[in-house]
Design an enzyme around this catalytic site. Structure first.
Site, PDB file in Angstrom:
ATOM      1  N   ARG A  41       0.835  -1.210   0.000  1.00 42.36           N
ATOM      2  CA  ARG A  41       0.000   0.000   0.000  1.00 42.36           C
ATOM      3  C   ARG A  41       0.872   1.263   0.000  1.00 42.36           C
ATOM      4  NH1 ARG A  41      -3.834   2.638   4.273  1.00 42.36           N
ATOM      5  NH2 ARG A  41      -5.361   3.636   2.909  1.00 42.36           N
ATOM      6  N   ASN A  56      -3.789   8.842   4.691  1.00 40.10           N
ATOM      7  CA  ASN A  56      -2.602   8.209   5.277  1.00 40.10           C
ATOM      8  C   ASN A  56      -2.578   8.214   6.795  1.00 40.10           C
ATOM      9  OD1 ASN A  56      -1.322   7.544   2.808  1.00 40.10           O
ATOM     10  ND2 ASN A  56      -0.465   9.608   2.620  1.00 40.10           N
ATOM     11  N   HIS A  77      -6.542  -5.821  -2.348  1.00 44.14           N
ATOM     12  CA  HIS A  77      -7.375  -5.937  -1.137  1.00 44.14           C
ATOM     13  C   HIS A  77      -7.697  -7.399  -0.828  1.00 44.14           C
ATOM     14  CE1 HIS A  77      -8.704  -1.478  -1.757  1.00 44.14           C
ATOM     15  NE2 HIS A  77      -7.527  -1.570  -1.174  1.00 44.14           N
ATOM     16  N   HIS A 113       0.527   4.452  -2.524  1.00 43.78           N
ATOM     17  CA  HIS A 113       0.338   5.833  -2.051  1.00 43.78           C
ATOM     18  C   HIS A 113       1.533   6.720  -2.387  1.00 43.78           C
ATOM     19  CE1 HIS A 113      -3.243   5.414   0.947  1.00 43.78           C
ATOM     20  NE2 HIS A 113      -3.445   4.751  -0.173  1.00 43.78           N
TER      21      HIS A 113
HETATM   22  C1  HEM Z   1      -8.883   2.097  -6.035  1.00 39.91           C
HETATM   23  C2  HEM Z   1      -8.687   2.850  -5.043  1.00 39.91           C
HETATM   24  C3  HEM Z   1      -8.384   2.394  -3.648  1.00 39.91           C
HETATM   25  C4  HEM Z   1      -9.057   2.762  -2.529  1.00 39.91           C
HETATM   26  C5  HEM Z   1     -10.242   3.722  -2.445  1.00 39.91           C
HETATM   27  C6  HEM Z   1      -8.440   2.086  -1.414  1.00 39.91           C
HETATM   28  C7  HEM Z   1      -8.818   2.238  -0.102  1.00 39.91           C
HETATM   29  C8  HEM Z   1      -8.284   1.555   0.965  1.00 39.91           C
HETATM   30  C9  HEM Z   1      -8.713   1.705   2.329  1.00 39.91           C
HETATM   31  C10 HEM Z   1      -9.818   2.627   2.821  1.00 39.91           C
HETATM   32  C11 HEM Z   1      -7.988   0.845   3.077  1.00 39.91           C
HETATM   33  C12 HEM Z   1      -8.085   0.640   4.591  1.00 39.91           C
HETATM   34  C13 HEM Z   1      -7.269   1.694   5.303  1.00 39.91           C
HETATM   35  C14 HEM Z   1      -7.508   1.722   6.776  1.00 39.91           C
HETATM   36  O1  HEM Z   1      -8.490   1.150   7.246  1.00 39.91           O
HETATM   37  O2  HEM Z   1      -6.696   2.348   7.492  1.00 39.91           O
HETATM   38  C15 HEM Z   1      -7.084   0.174   2.203  1.00 39.91           C
HETATM   39  C16 HEM Z   1      -6.161  -0.786   2.579  1.00 39.91           C
HETATM   40  C17 HEM Z   1      -5.305  -1.405   1.730  1.00 39.91           C
HETATM   41  N1  HEM Z   1      -5.106  -1.113   0.391  1.00 39.91           N
HETATM   42 FE1  HEM Z   1      -6.297   0.039  -0.741  1.00 39.91          FE
HETATM   43  N2  HEM Z   1      -7.421   1.313  -1.878  1.00 39.91           N
HETATM   44  C18 HEM Z   1      -7.348   1.464  -3.226  1.00 39.91           C
HETATM   45  C19 HEM Z   1      -6.405   0.883  -4.071  1.00 39.91           C
HETATM   46  C20 HEM Z   1      -5.372   0.097  -3.650  1.00 39.91           C
HETATM   47  C21 HEM Z   1      -4.274  -0.319  -4.481  1.00 39.91           C
HETATM   48  C22 HEM Z   1      -4.070   0.106  -5.934  1.00 39.91           C
HETATM   49  C23 HEM Z   1      -3.471  -1.099  -3.705  1.00 39.91           C
HETATM   50  C24 HEM Z   1      -2.182  -1.795  -4.078  1.00 39.91           C
HETATM   51  C25 HEM Z   1      -1.836  -2.147  -5.268  1.00 39.91           C
HETATM   52  C26 HEM Z   1      -4.085  -1.188  -2.401  1.00 39.91           C
HETATM   53  C27 HEM Z   1      -3.620  -1.941  -1.344  1.00 39.91           C
HETATM   54  C28 HEM Z   1      -4.155  -1.949  -0.082  1.00 39.91           C
HETATM   55  C29 HEM Z   1      -3.734  -2.856   0.961  1.00 39.91           C
HETATM   56  C30 HEM Z   1      -2.772  -4.005   0.804  1.00 39.91           C
HETATM   57  C31 HEM Z   1      -4.437  -2.504   2.120  1.00 39.91           C
HETATM   58  C32 HEM Z   1      -4.276  -3.100   3.518  1.00 39.91           C
HETATM   59  C33 HEM Z   1      -3.141  -2.362   4.214  1.00 39.91           C
HETATM   60  C34 HEM Z   1      -2.821  -2.817   5.628  1.00 39.91           C
HETATM   61  O3  HEM Z   1      -3.361  -3.800   6.125  1.00 39.91           O
HETATM   62  O4  HEM Z   1      -1.978  -2.122   6.240  1.00 39.91           O
HETATM   63  N3  HEM Z   1      -5.208  -0.425  -2.397  1.00 39.91           N
HETATM   64  N4  HEM Z   1      -7.281   0.621   0.898  1.00 39.91           N
END
Ligand code: HEM
Ligand code: NAG
Length: 314
Positions: free
Chosen positions: A68, A101, A199, A72
Site C-alpha cells: 500500500r 494516510n 485488497h 500511495h
Molecule cells: C482504487 C482505489 C483504492 C481505494 C479507495 C483504497 C482504499 C483503501 C482503504 C480505505 C484501506 C483501509 C485503510 C484503513 O483502514 O486504514 C485500504 C487498505 C489497503 N489497500 Fe487500498 N485502496 C485502493 C487501491 C489500492 C491499491 C491500488 C493497492 C495496491 C496495489 C491497495 C492496497 C491496499 C492494501 C494491501 C491494504 C491493507 C493495508 C494494511 O493492512 O496495512 N489499495 N485501501
C-alpha cells in the site's frame, strides 16, 4: 561502386546513429531496468526480502501494509519516495498527515530497517522509492501471489505534495471518480480492477467499511479486507465481490455501479474465474503503476534516511 560507398558511409553513419540513440535513451527519463543494481548492489533484492521475512513473523499484516505504501507513493507526484518524508517545516509538509494516510498508512519502521540494511551493504546506492517497489513485489510473492521482475533506477524526490496526497482515491469515491483518478496516470479499467485485487490481504478500520462500525466497536477496530483468506494473496477477493461481500464501497462499485456492466464487471468475473489471469494482469499493472513519473539520471537524490532529504549544510 555500391560496396565502396556503403563501406565508406556506414562507419560514420553508424557512429552518428549510436550517438543519437544514446542521446534519446538518456533523454527518455523514466527508463527503469530490472538490472539497475546488478553491479552496484547485487544483494539488494535478498536484503529487502530478509527484512520483510523477519518483520512478518511478528506482524503478518506487514506485506499488505508495504504494498500500500508503494501505491500511495506512486499516486502522489510519481514513485519518488515522497510519502516517506516526515515533517521538516517549513520546507517539508509530510504526506503522512493527510486523511488517506494518517493513522492508516503503516510499515514505516520496516522501511527504515530495509534502508539501514541496504546502507550497511551498499551505502548511498538504493533509493527509498526503489525500496518500496521491491518491497511491494516481495510482499506479494511471500503472501502466495505472482512474481515479476521489478524495474529499478528510481531516485528520491526532495519535495512532497499535500494537494496530490489529498487526491488519493477514497473508499467513498464512486466508480467514475476512481476511474478518473486512475486514468490520470494512464491506468485503465483493467488496471483498476487488477490493482484493487491487492485488497486480497491486509486490514481495514471499520469506519471505512460498507457496514460501518457496530455500536460497541471503536472507529479504528480492524477487520480483514478479505474475510475468506485474510493473509493470502489470491483471487478470492473477486469472489467476495460476486457475493456482495466487499468491505469497501470502492471495491463493490466495480460490480454494482450502473455503468459497471460494460466496464469493470466483466473483468471482475474474469479474475474470479481464473487466478492465473488475475496474477498476470496484476503483475503487469504493478509495473505500470511503478512507472509513474520516476526521477532518473541526475534528478533527485539517493536519500540516506528515507524520512529526510539529504539537505547539505544542515
Ligand atoms: C482504487 C482505489 C483504492 C481505494 C479507495 C483504497 C482504499 C483503501 C482503504 C480505505 C484501506 C483501509 C485503510 C484503513 O483502514 O486504514 C485500504 C487498505 C489497503 N489497500 Fe487500498 N485502496 C485502493 C487501491 C489500492 C491499491 C491500488 C493497492 C495496491 C496495489 C491497495 C492496497 C491496499 C492494501 C494491501 C491494504 C491493507 C493495508 C494494511 O493492512 O496495512 N489499495 N485501501
Ligand atoms: C459511521 O458511523 C459513524 C458513527 O455513527 C458516523 O459518524 C459516520 O458518518 C458513519 N460513516 C459512514 C460512512 O456512514
Amino acid at each position: 561502386m555500391a560496396d565502396a560507398s556503403s563501406t565508406s558511409a556506414s562507419p560514420g553513419m553508424l557512429l552518428l546513429l549510436a550517438v543519437l540513440l544514446l542521446a534519446s535513451a538518456g533523454a527518455a527519463s523514466g527508463t527503469l531496468s530490472s538490472m539497475f543494481y546488478e553491479a552496484s548492489c547485487p544483494k539488494a533484492y535478498d536484503i529487502v526480502r530478509r527484512v520483510i521475512q523477519d518483520a512478518r513473523v511478528t506482524d503478518p499484516r506487514i506485506p499488505a501494509s508495504l504494498i500500500r505504501l508503494h501505491f500511495h507513493d506512486c499516486f502522489v507526484q510519481g514513485c519518488d519516495g515522497s510519502l516517506l518524508l516526515d515533517d521538516d517545516l517549513p520546507a517539508i509538509h509530510s504526506e503522512k498527515n493527510v486523511p488517506g494516510n494518517e493513522n492508516s498508512a503503516r510499515g514505516f519502521p520496516v522501511v527504515d530497517s530495509i534502508k539501514a540494511a541496504l546502507e550497511n551493504s551498499c551505502p548511498g546506492i538504493v533509493s527509498c522509492a526503489d525500496i518500496l517497489a521491491l518491497a511491494a513485489e516481495i510482499s506479494v510473492e511471500l503472501a502466495g501471489g505472482p512474481r515479476w521482475s521489478v524495474l529499478l533506477g528510481r531516485r528520491d524526490g526532495t519535495t512532497t505534495s499535500i494537494e496530490g496526497a489529498k487526491n488519493l482515491p477514497s473508499p467513498f469515491d464512486p466508480l467514475d471518480k476512481l476511474q478518473e483518478k486512475f486514468r490520470l496516470f494512464n491506468l485503465d479499467d483493467t488496471d483498476l480492477v487488477a490493482l484493487q485485487g491487492a485488497h486480497t490481504f491486509g486490514r481495514v478500520q471499520c469506519q471505512f467499511t460498507r457496514e460501518n462500525c457496530t455500536a460497541w466497536q471503536p472507529q479504528c477496530a480492524l477487520e480483514n479486507l478479505d474475510q475468506a483468506t485474510p493473509d493470502v494473496f489470491d483471487n478470492k477477493y473477486y469472489d467476495n465481490l460476486l457475493y456482495g461481500h466487499a468491505q469497501l464501497q470502492s471495491d463493490q462499485v466495480m460490480l454494482s455501479d450502473p455503468t459497471a456492466a460494460v466496464t469493470t464487471a466483466p473483468i471482475v468475473h474474469r479474475f474470479s474465474g481464473n487466478q492465473q489471469d488475475f496474477f498476470r494482469n496484476f503483475a503487469a499493472s504493478m509495473i505500470k503503476m511503478g512507472n509513474i513519473s520516476p526521477l532518473t539520471g541526475r534528478d533527485g537524490e539517493i536519500r540516506k534516511n528515507c524520512r529526510r532529504i539529504n539537505t547539505k549544510g544542515y
